[in-house]
Design an enzyme around this catalytic site. Structure first.
Site, PDB file in Angstrom:
ATOM      1  N   LYS A  17       0.845  -1.249  -0.063  1.00 32.00           N
ATOM      2  CA  LYS A  17       0.034   0.161   0.112  1.00 32.00           C
ATOM      3  C   LYS A  17       0.885   1.243  -0.015  1.00 32.00           C
ATOM      4  O   LYS A  17       0.730   2.240  -0.830  1.00 32.00           O
ATOM      5  CB  LYS A  17      -1.031  -0.155   1.202  1.00 32.00           C
ATOM      6  CG  LYS A  17      -2.288  -0.978   1.219  1.00 32.00           C
ATOM      7  CD  LYS A  17      -2.808  -1.265   2.182  1.00 32.00           C
ATOM      8  CE  LYS A  17      -3.779  -2.461   2.213  1.00 32.00           C
ATOM      9  NZ  LYS A  17      -4.445  -2.632   3.610  1.00 32.00           N
ATOM     10  N   GLN A  61      -4.475  -1.591   9.848  1.00 30.21           N
ATOM     11  CA  GLN A  61      -4.384  -2.881   9.284  1.00 30.21           C
ATOM     12  C   GLN A  61      -5.061  -3.748  10.182  1.00 30.21           C
ATOM     13  O   GLN A  61      -4.554  -3.776  11.278  1.00 30.21           O
ATOM     14  CB  GLN A  61      -2.850  -3.258   8.819  1.00 30.21           C
ATOM     15  CG  GLN A  61      -2.894  -4.545   7.772  1.00 30.21           C
ATOM     16  CD  GLN A  61      -3.510  -4.514   6.619  1.00 30.21           C
ATOM     17  OE1 GLN A  61      -3.501  -3.390   5.904  1.00 30.21           O
ATOM     18  NE2 GLN A  61      -3.921  -5.463   6.067  1.00 30.21           N
ATOM     19  N   ASP A  84     -11.204   2.723   4.468  1.00 33.95           N
ATOM     20  CA  ASP A  84     -11.563   1.485   4.362  1.00 33.95           C
ATOM     21  C   ASP A  84     -12.762   0.974   4.410  1.00 33.95           C
ATOM     22  O   ASP A  84     -13.230   0.003   4.040  1.00 33.95           O
ATOM     23  CB  ASP A  84     -10.560   0.769   5.703  1.00 33.95           C
ATOM     24  CG  ASP A  84      -9.384  -0.180   5.284  1.00 33.95           C
ATOM     25  OD1 ASP A  84      -9.427  -0.689   4.096  1.00 33.95           O
ATOM     26  OD2 ASP A  84      -8.487  -0.444   6.081  1.00 33.95           O
TER      27      ASP A  84
HETATM   28  N1  GUN Z   1      -6.911  -6.909   6.490  1.00 32.98           N
HETATM   29  C1  GUN Z   1      -7.132  -7.681   5.479  1.00 32.98           C
HETATM   30  N2  GUN Z   1      -7.861  -6.924   4.500  1.00 32.98           N
HETATM   31  C2  GUN Z   1      -7.834  -5.715   4.989  1.00 32.98           C
HETATM   32  C3  GUN Z   1      -8.126  -4.320   4.447  1.00 32.98           C
HETATM   33  O1  GUN Z   1      -8.751  -4.226   3.240  1.00 32.98           O
HETATM   34  N3  GUN Z   1      -7.986  -3.280   5.204  1.00 32.98           N
HETATM   35  C4  GUN Z   1      -7.350  -3.492   6.442  1.00 32.98           C
HETATM   36  N4  GUN Z   1      -7.127  -2.147   7.280  1.00 32.98           N
HETATM   37  N5  GUN Z   1      -6.841  -4.783   6.938  1.00 32.98           N
HETATM   38  C5  GUN Z   1      -7.138  -5.697   6.404  1.00 32.98           C
END
Ligand code: GUN
Length: 247
Positions: A17, A61, A84
């Site tokens: 990311k 995350q 998100d």
């Molecule tokens: N863990 C697995 N997928 C995601 C996601 O799309 N965003 C976040 N923040 N954590 C995750």
């Protein structure tokens, strides 16, 4: 981006990311905390980021370590910066059909279906997996496009009965190669959201690609399918958050 702990998969996702932000010319900050960090430290940091006008998107995350109340952490993010789409306000808006931030993975899947011109109106969709991150928001988005949606999960009886009916099959369970070719309707569109490792350490999806590709009309690979789309939609959500600030 806030990363707590040493989960190797999470570290890779966050690194990807950050790299995508750099490539797109977006400033990104990555805060990494030890697995035993006091949650108060993370709450304090989120409050700072909420108040910082130079920050438009905040992402924590998941999963967080067990001593964290994940829900409370997600609720502490300003809904205007919740790129998100996991804050209850944003989940509610999506459910009501007026989404503000669409969770990145299901958003990416919708873009893939759109770009491949997959017919949605009246289509039989089966989603395997009921997570807040993928399964549930995916169902809402497809329902809004007039699909007939079934959500299956670990307690579903006769999973193959359901999957074999699907014009569009979305696998989001997190179990390596559990969807095999014999569970797929000939010609179906198969979307594989899983990111797993084989015992040999190779990345693989929830779908057994080798047998599935013989039956499916279209299928997404792992790696290189849904994953890059998730990151792309994260950047799109962040850009949108920034644009809303100047409107
Ligand atoms: N863990 C697995 N997928 C995601 C996601 O799309 N965003 C976040 N923040 N954590 C995750």
């Amino acid at each position: 981006m806030i990363l707590v702990g040493e989960d190797p998969a999470s570290a890779v996702y966050v690194r990807n990311k950050v790299a995508a932000c750099e490539k797109a010319g977006m400033r990104s900050l990555r805060d990494v905390y030890a697995p035993d960090v006091d949650p108060a430290v993370v709450f304090k940091r989120i409050a700072e980021l909420n108040a910082d006008p130079t920050v438009h998107g905040i992402l924590v995350q998941l999963p967080l370590p067990k001593h964290f109340d994940s829900e409370a952490v997600l609720e502490s993010i300003s809904p205007e910066k919740d790129v998100d789409g996991f804050h209850a306000e944003n989940v509610g808006a999506l459910m009501q059909g007026n989404p503000r931030f669409i969770p990145c993975t299901p958003y990416g899947v919708m873009k893939m279906l759109e770009s491949a011109n997959v017919p949605l109106k009246g289509a039989e969709v089966v989603i395997v997996g009921r997570s807040n991150i993928v399964g549930k928001p995916m169902a809402m988005l497809l329902l809004a496009q007039s699909c007939t949606v079934t959500i299956c999960h670990s307690q579903s009886k006769d999973l193959a009965f359901h999957t074999r009916r699907a014009d569009i099959l979305v696998a989001a369970v997190g179990r390596a190669k559990m969807i095999t070719g014999d569970m797929i309707k000939p010609g179906a569109t198969v979307i594989d959201v899983g990111i797993n490792r084989t015992p040999e350490g190779k990345l693989c999806g929830d779908v057994d690609f080798e047998t599935a590709k013989e039956v499916a009309g279209a299928i997404t690979p792992v790696p290189g399918g849904v994953g890059p789309m998730t990151i792309t939609m994260l950047l799109a959500n962040t850009l949108e958050a920034a644009e809303r600030c100047v409107k």
